[in-house]
Write an enzyme that holds these catalytic residues in place. Structure first.
Site, PDB file in Angstrom:
ATOM      1  N   GLY A  14      -0.224-108.052  -8.471  1.00  0.00           N
ATOM      2  CA  GLY A  14      -1.271-107.648  -9.415  1.00  0.00           C
ATOM      3  C   GLY A  14      -2.607-108.326  -9.106  1.00  0.00           C
ATOM      4  O   GLY A  14      -3.442-108.284  -9.807  1.00  0.00           O
ATOM      5  N   ASN A  16      -5.067-106.687  -7.513  1.00  0.00           N
ATOM      6  CA  ASN A  16      -5.958-105.451  -7.703  1.00  0.00           C
ATOM      7  C   ASN A  16      -6.115-105.423  -9.155  1.00  0.00           C
ATOM      8  O   ASN A  16      -7.317-105.199  -9.776  1.00  0.00           O
ATOM      9  CB  ASN A  16      -5.656-104.429  -7.128  1.00  0.00           C
ATOM     10  CG  ASN A  16      -5.959-104.069  -5.576  1.00  0.00           C
ATOM     11  OD1 ASN A  16      -7.118-103.900  -5.292  1.00  0.00           O
ATOM     12  ND2 ASN A  16      -4.881-104.263  -4.830  1.00  0.00           N
ATOM     13  N   ARG A  67      15.586 -90.069 -14.058  1.00  0.00           N
ATOM     14  CA  ARG A  67      14.155 -90.136 -13.696  1.00  0.00           C
ATOM     15  C   ARG A  67      12.950 -89.523 -14.611  1.00  0.00           C
ATOM     16  O   ARG A  67      12.108 -89.849 -14.932  1.00  0.00           O
ATOM     17  CB  ARG A  67      13.953 -89.666 -12.062  1.00  0.00           C
ATOM     18  CG  ARG A  67      12.467 -89.951 -11.589  1.00  0.00           C
ATOM     19  CD  ARG A  67      12.370 -91.322 -11.442  1.00  0.00           C
ATOM     20  NE  ARG A  67      10.687 -91.646 -11.681  1.00  0.00           N
ATOM     21  CZ  ARG A  67      10.002 -92.014 -10.644  1.00  0.00           C
ATOM     22  NH1 ARG A  67      10.522 -91.751  -9.324  1.00  0.00           N
ATOM     23  NH2 ARG A  67       8.776 -91.988 -10.616  1.00  0.00           N
ATOM     24  N   MET A  92       4.756 -99.597  -6.800  1.00  0.00           N
ATOM     25  CA  MET A  92       5.332 -99.178  -5.635  1.00  0.00           C
ATOM     26  C   MET A  92       6.640 -98.074  -6.009  1.00  0.00           C
ATOM     27  O   MET A  92       7.822 -98.365  -5.479  1.00  0.00           O
ATOM     28  CB  MET A  92       6.016-100.427  -4.850  1.00  0.00           C
ATOM     29  CG  MET A  92       4.787-101.362  -4.473  1.00  0.00           C
ATOM     30  SD  MET A  92       3.266-100.399  -3.703  1.00  0.00           S
ATOM     31  CE  MET A  92       3.760-100.621  -1.912  1.00  0.00           C
ATOM     32  N   LEU A  95       5.682 -91.326  -7.976  1.00  0.00           N
ATOM     33  CA  LEU A  95       5.663 -90.584  -9.192  1.00  0.00           C
ATOM     34  C   LEU A  95       6.020 -88.938  -9.114  1.00  0.00           C
ATOM     35  O   LEU A  95       5.508 -88.434  -8.065  1.00  0.00           O
ATOM     36  CB  LEU A  95       4.149 -90.745  -9.970  1.00  0.00           C
ATOM     37  CG  LEU A  95       3.922 -91.903 -10.317  1.00  0.00           C
ATOM     38  CD1 LEU A  95       2.405 -92.247 -10.636  1.00  0.00           C
ATOM     39  CD2 LEU A  95       4.534 -92.557 -11.821  1.00  0.00           C
ATOM     40  N   ASN A 109      -5.356 -94.314  -7.292  1.00  0.00           N
ATOM     41  CA  ASN A 109      -4.523 -95.082  -6.456  1.00  0.00           C
ATOM     42  C   ASN A 109      -5.379 -96.008  -5.466  1.00  0.00           C
ATOM     43  O   ASN A 109      -6.320 -95.365  -5.217  1.00  0.00           O
ATOM     44  CB  ASN A 109      -3.494 -94.312  -5.807  1.00  0.00           C
ATOM     45  CG  ASN A 109      -2.318 -95.446  -5.222  1.00  0.00           C
ATOM     46  OD1 ASN A 109      -2.254 -96.262  -5.531  1.00  0.00           O
ATOM     47  ND2 ASN A 109      -2.174 -94.872  -3.924  1.00  0.00           N
ATOM     48  N   HIS A 111      -5.180 -97.649  -2.099  1.00  0.00           N
ATOM     49  CA  HIS A 111      -4.218 -97.902  -0.726  1.00  0.00           C
ATOM     50  C   HIS A 111      -4.850 -98.702   0.527  1.00  0.00           C
ATOM     51  O   HIS A 111      -5.999 -98.431   0.561  1.00  0.00           O
ATOM     52  CB  HIS A 111      -4.077 -96.273  -0.250  1.00  0.00           C
ATOM     53  CG  HIS A 111      -3.146 -96.108   0.886  1.00  0.00           C
ATOM     54  ND1 HIS A 111      -1.652 -96.299   0.768  1.00  0.00           N
ATOM     55  CD2 HIS A 111      -3.043 -96.043   2.289  1.00  0.00           C
ATOM     56  CE1 HIS A 111      -0.929 -96.320   1.789  1.00  0.00           C
ATOM     57  NE2 HIS A 111      -1.899 -96.135   2.890  1.00  0.00           N
ATOM     58  N   GLU A 145       1.497 -85.085  -3.131  1.00  0.00           N
ATOM     59  CA  GLU A 145       1.873 -85.728  -1.887  1.00  0.00           C
ATOM     60  C   GLU A 145       1.718 -87.266  -1.886  1.00  0.00           C
ATOM     61  O   GLU A 145       0.648 -87.621  -2.350  1.00  0.00           O
ATOM     62  CB  GLU A 145       1.243 -85.037  -0.716  1.00  0.00           C
ATOM     63  CG  GLU A 145       1.388 -83.469  -0.399  1.00  0.00           C
ATOM     64  CD  GLU A 145       2.890 -83.479   0.168  1.00  0.00           C
ATOM     65  OE1 GLU A 145       3.205 -84.039   1.082  1.00  0.00           O
ATOM     66  OE2 GLU A 145       3.702 -82.608  -0.356  1.00  0.00           O
ATOM     67  N   GLU A 176     -10.363-104.425  -0.927  1.00  0.00           N
ATOM     68  CA  GLU A 176      -9.862-103.685  -2.128  1.00  0.00           C
ATOM     69  C   GLU A 176     -10.173-103.927  -3.386  1.00  0.00           C
ATOM     70  O   GLU A 176     -10.800-103.395  -4.425  1.00  0.00           O
ATOM     71  CB  GLU A 176      -8.148-103.782  -1.948  1.00  0.00           C
ATOM     72  CG  GLU A 176      -7.533-103.171  -0.718  1.00  0.00           C
ATOM     73  CD  GLU A 176      -5.916-103.387  -0.951  1.00  0.00           C
ATOM     74  OE1 GLU A 176      -5.610-103.115  -2.086  1.00  0.00           O
ATOM     75  OE2 GLU A 176      -5.340-103.619   0.000  1.00  0.00           O
TER      76      GLU A 176
HETATM   77  C1  GAR Z   1      -2.186-103.705  -2.070  1.00  0.00           C
HETATM   78  O1  GAR Z   1      -2.639-103.986  -1.082  1.00  0.00           O
HETATM   79  C2  GAR Z   1      -2.202-101.766  -2.455  1.00  0.00           C
HETATM   80  O2  GAR Z   1      -3.441-101.552  -1.729  1.00  0.00           O
HETATM   81  C3  GAR Z   1      -1.025-101.593  -2.070  1.00  0.00           C
HETATM   82  O3  GAR Z   1      -0.278-102.668  -2.750  1.00  0.00           O
HETATM   83  C4  GAR Z   1      -0.831-103.838  -2.599  1.00  0.00           C
HETATM   84  C5  GAR Z   1      -0.714-104.298  -4.035  1.00  0.00           C
HETATM   85  O4  GAR Z   1      -1.105-105.550  -4.040  1.00  0.00           O
HETATM   86  N1  GAR Z   1      -0.558-100.208  -2.473  1.00  0.00           N
HETATM   87  C6  GAR Z   1       0.032 -99.512  -1.701  1.00  0.00           C
HETATM   88  O5  GAR Z   1       0.253 -99.628  -0.512  1.00  0.00           O
HETATM   89  C7  GAR Z   1       0.351 -97.917  -2.436  1.00  0.00           C
HETATM   90  N2  GAR Z   1       0.573 -97.302  -1.522  1.00  0.00           N
HETATM   91  P1  GAR Z   1      -1.587-106.110  -5.586  1.00  0.00           P
HETATM   92  O6  GAR Z   1      -0.246-106.151  -6.592  1.00  0.00           O
HETATM   93  O7  GAR Z   1      -1.815-107.619  -5.589  1.00  0.00           O
HETATM   94  O8  GAR Z   1      -2.664-105.322  -6.215  1.00  0.00           O
END
Ligand code: GAR
Length: 217
Positions: A14, A16, A67, A92, A95, A109, A111, A145, A176
């Site tokens: 968490g 982000n 689901r 992760m 959806l 999202n 990424h 996608e 990020e």
């Molecule tokens: C982050 O690096 C985010 O960009 C990635 O998971 C991490 C979560 O970190 N997301 C993906 O790869 C989605 N395709 P966080 O829980 O510390 O925010």
């Protein structure tokens, strides 16, 4: 002006989510987090939310027959909290199309790559293996996608010759944490509007430009 109501979906650490919590703490930030949902009961992000007095909910797949029921529970939680924009922050779980369609242009999202390059998992390993010199991160509207959809904002991050996936991942994560709040701000201000496959931007700030090109000043 009323603040845009955010629902943040997480699965783990968490960080982000924390960047969004910190941004929302500023009185003039145009959005507020009304709910954090995790599909993992032990996600550390739930603690971050509680510390910020944000309501949390755990919706685990194993608690539902199938689901569709899980997605319905997720959807109900967001709707009952009055969520207007769903932010995936390290959520992760893929959806299903129906959920993505239901939240069309209200679901974003983050990424850790410069999409459309390097979709999927193990991004930093794959970036280093490919010998890429510049990588980065992307906030985008979600489409059915995987890791697809109109790009709102990106930040470029140089790959150093001695980088490991961990050191590179840490550097990308710093960016990020800058672009996610900025993307939310742009949306909340009505300055990032999806127009077909692209996003029309009504504003390009100094921060925006510096994120895109951190190397050439
Ligand atoms: C982050 O690096 C985010 O960009 C990635 O998971 C991490 C979560 O970190 N997301 C993906 O790869 C989605 N395709 P966080 O829980 O510390 O925010």
């Amino acid at each position: 002006m009323a603040k845009l109501k955010l629902g943040v979906l997480i699965s783990g650490r968490g960080s982000n989510l924390q960047s969004l919590i910190d941004a929302c703490a500023a009185p003039d930030f145009p959005a507020e987090i009304v709910l954090v949902v995790s599909n993992k009961a032990d996600a550390y992000g739930l603690e971050r939310a509680s510390q910020a007095a944000i309501p949390t909910k755990v919706v685990e797949k194993t608690d539902y027959q199938n689901r569709d029921d899980f997605d319905a529970a997720l959807n109900d939680a967001l709707e009952s909290a009055g969520v207007e924009l769903v932010c995936l922050a390290g959520f992760m779980l893929l959806l299903q199309d129906a959920f993505v369609t239901k939240w069309h242009n209200k679901l974003i999202n983050i990424h850790p790559s410069l999409l459309p390059a390097f979709r999927g998992l193990h991004i930093h390993e794959r970036v280093i293996e490919a010998g890429v010199r510049i990588t980065g991160c992307t906030v985008h509207y979600v489409r059915p996608e995987v890791d697809d959809g109109p790009i709102i904002i990106q930040a470029a991050v140089p790959v150093h010759p001695d980088d490991t996936p961990d050191t590179l991942g840490e550097r990308v994560l710093e960016s990020e944490h800058k672009i996610y709040p900025e993307a939310v701000r742009l949306i909340a201000m009505g300055k990032a509007k999806p127009d077909g496959d692209v996003v029309t931007l009504g504003e390009k700030t100094e921060l925006f430009e510096s994120l895109i090109n951190p190397i050439v000043k």
